[in-house]
Design a protein around this motif. Structure first.
Motif, PDB file in Angstrom:
ATOM      1  N   VAL A   1      42.675  28.157  35.416  1.00 52.23           N
ATOM      2  CA  VAL A   1      42.440  28.329  36.848  1.00 52.23           C
ATOM      3  C   VAL A   1      41.495  29.507  37.040  1.00 52.23           C
ATOM      4  N   GLU A   2      40.829  29.527  38.168  1.00 47.62           N
ATOM      5  CA  GLU A   2      39.962  30.638  38.500  1.00 47.62           C
ATOM      6  C   GLU A   2      40.751  31.674  39.298  1.00 47.62           C
TER       7      GLU A   2
ATOM      8  N   ILE B   1      48.379  33.938  32.989  1.00 41.50           N
ATOM      9  CA  ILE B   1      48.164  34.560  34.301  1.00 41.50           C
ATOM     10  C   ILE B   1      48.989  35.828  34.469  1.00 41.50           C
ATOM     11  N   GLN B   2      50.293  35.764  34.150  1.00 42.29           N
ATOM     12  CA  GLN B   2      51.136  36.940  34.360  1.00 42.29           C
ATOM     13  C   GLN B   2      50.691  38.117  33.499  1.00 42.29           C
TER      14      GLN B   2
ATOM     15  N   ASP C   1      51.158  27.461  43.924  1.00 45.03           N
ATOM     16  CA  ASP C   1      52.314  26.851  43.268  1.00 45.03           C
ATOM     17  C   ASP C   1      52.633  27.554  41.953  1.00 45.03           C
ATOM     18  N   ILE C   2      51.600  27.859  41.186  1.00 43.59           N
ATOM     19  CA  ILE C   2      51.794  28.546  39.896  1.00 43.59           C
ATOM     20  C   ILE C   2      52.407  29.923  40.113  1.00 43.59           C
ATOM     21  N   LEU C   3      51.881  30.672  41.075  1.00 43.59           N
ATOM     22  CA  LEU C   3      52.373  32.027  41.336  1.00 43.59           C
ATOM     23  C   LEU C   3      53.809  32.007  41.845  1.00 43.59           C
TER      24      LEU C   3
ATOM     25  N   LYS D   1      60.628  35.754  37.822  1.00 44.27           N
ATOM     26  CA  LYS D   1      60.476  37.210  37.768  1.00 44.27           C
ATOM     27  C   LYS D   1      59.486  37.645  36.702  1.00 44.27           C
ATOM     28  N   LEU D   2      58.439  36.841  36.521  1.00 48.50           N
ATOM     29  CA  LEU D   2      57.390  37.172  35.556  1.00 48.50           C
ATOM     30  C   LEU D   2      56.256  37.954  36.202  1.00 48.50           C
TER      31      LEU D   2
END
Length: 290
Positions: free
Chosen positions: A206-207, A244-245, A279-281, A288-289
């Motif tokens: 993802v961007e 991402i996290q 949605d991913i976030l 809790k990541l």
């Protein structure tokens, strides 16, 4: 030109770039070659990179010319830094003192480096497609047992973890190497479904759009934009979904609906126009990541 000669010429050019000089004994320091070969190598560099090097009779050493421009070294800064560290590590392994300025790496100020035996076992498991039985301790969970198929080793800027397929749970997840207490080869059959190519979060990207914190002053905003190479007030980065996290923590980025102190968290993530990213976030927050 042989690869061994090219490697020596690349080292010569690194000296010209970083030290502003080159002495013949540097080749002996790094490669252990004799004086006659040293002279041939310098001649080869003069012919390969015309106009880059000159000899100074007063200083008794070679210097870069006024029009010197690297032609053999990596052009990307991260590749050049990696090559410099490779050279320094090899010199250190010979018990010699490097002529280069010693860079201070503080990406891991207090976290441990990988255990060598574990590191070797994980690499063998990845290349040999082996299942490992491990004991693992998490921050929110007591020690648990897993059967995993290690797939990839990743450094997230602070510590090492392995991307793996969890046999029996049919899912992919990350395991921090320092929390793997026990490990051994399992007799379980390797699951063909648990390959890296089937890991959607690994293969899908993802961007991520980073912007300066809105509470920064105009001068602070300008500094942040320059620090991160932003164009028109933002920086777009392509990121694997599973990372991402890690990237948000590494860059000290806050979500724009959860503003943090601007001087501590100078970046925010602009994601409101991306339903996929929202949605991913939300899923990462539920675990809790982030």
């Amino acid at each position: 030109m042989k690869d061994t000669i090219k490697e020596r010429l690349k080292f010569l050019e690194l000296c010209l770039l970083l030290l502003g000089e080159f002495r013949k004994n540097y080749l002996h320091l790094f490669f252990g070659i004799k004086r006659a070969q040293q002279t041939k190598d310098i001649k080869a560099y003069e012919e390969e990179c015309i106009g880059n090097i000159r000899y100074c009779d007063k200083l008794k050493r070679f210097l870069p010319t006024d029009v010197f421009e690297p032609k053999l070294l990596p052009t990307e800064s991260h590749e050049l830094l990696a090559y410099q560290k490779h050279v320094e590590d090899l010199i250190a392994s010979k018990g010699e003192e490097s002529p280069f300025h010693q860079i201070e790496y503080i990406s891991q100020p207090f976290l441990t480096a990988p255990n060598i035996k574990l590191w070797g076992q994980l690499n063998r498991a990845i290349t040999g497609k082996l299942v490992l039985s491990i004991k693992y301790s998490g921050l929110r969970k007591k020690e648990a047992s897993y059967n995993i198929q290690p797939l990839a080793l990743i450094h997230n800027g602070f510590r090492w973890h392995v991307r793996a397929y969890v046999v029996g749970e049919e899912r992919y997840r990350d395991f921090v190497l320092s929390r793997m207490n026990k490990y051994q080869i399992s007799e379980l059959e390797y699951c063909s479904a648990g390959l890296l190519e089937n890991d959607e979060k690994w293969n899908n990207t993802v961007e991520l759009v980073f912007k300066p914190h809105p509470q920064l002053t105009p001068k602070q905003v300008q500094s942040v934009e320059e620090d991160y190479g932003m164009i028109d007030g933002s920086k777009t980065v392509e990121c694997k979904v599973c990372n991402i996290q890690h990237l948000l923590k590494l860059t000290r980025t806050g979500l724009d609906d959860e503003q943090r102190e601007a001087h501590l968290f100078p970046l925010i993530l602009d994601y409101k126009n991306s339903p996929k990213l929202i949605d991913i976030l939300n899923k990462l927050k539920s675990k809790k990541l982030i």
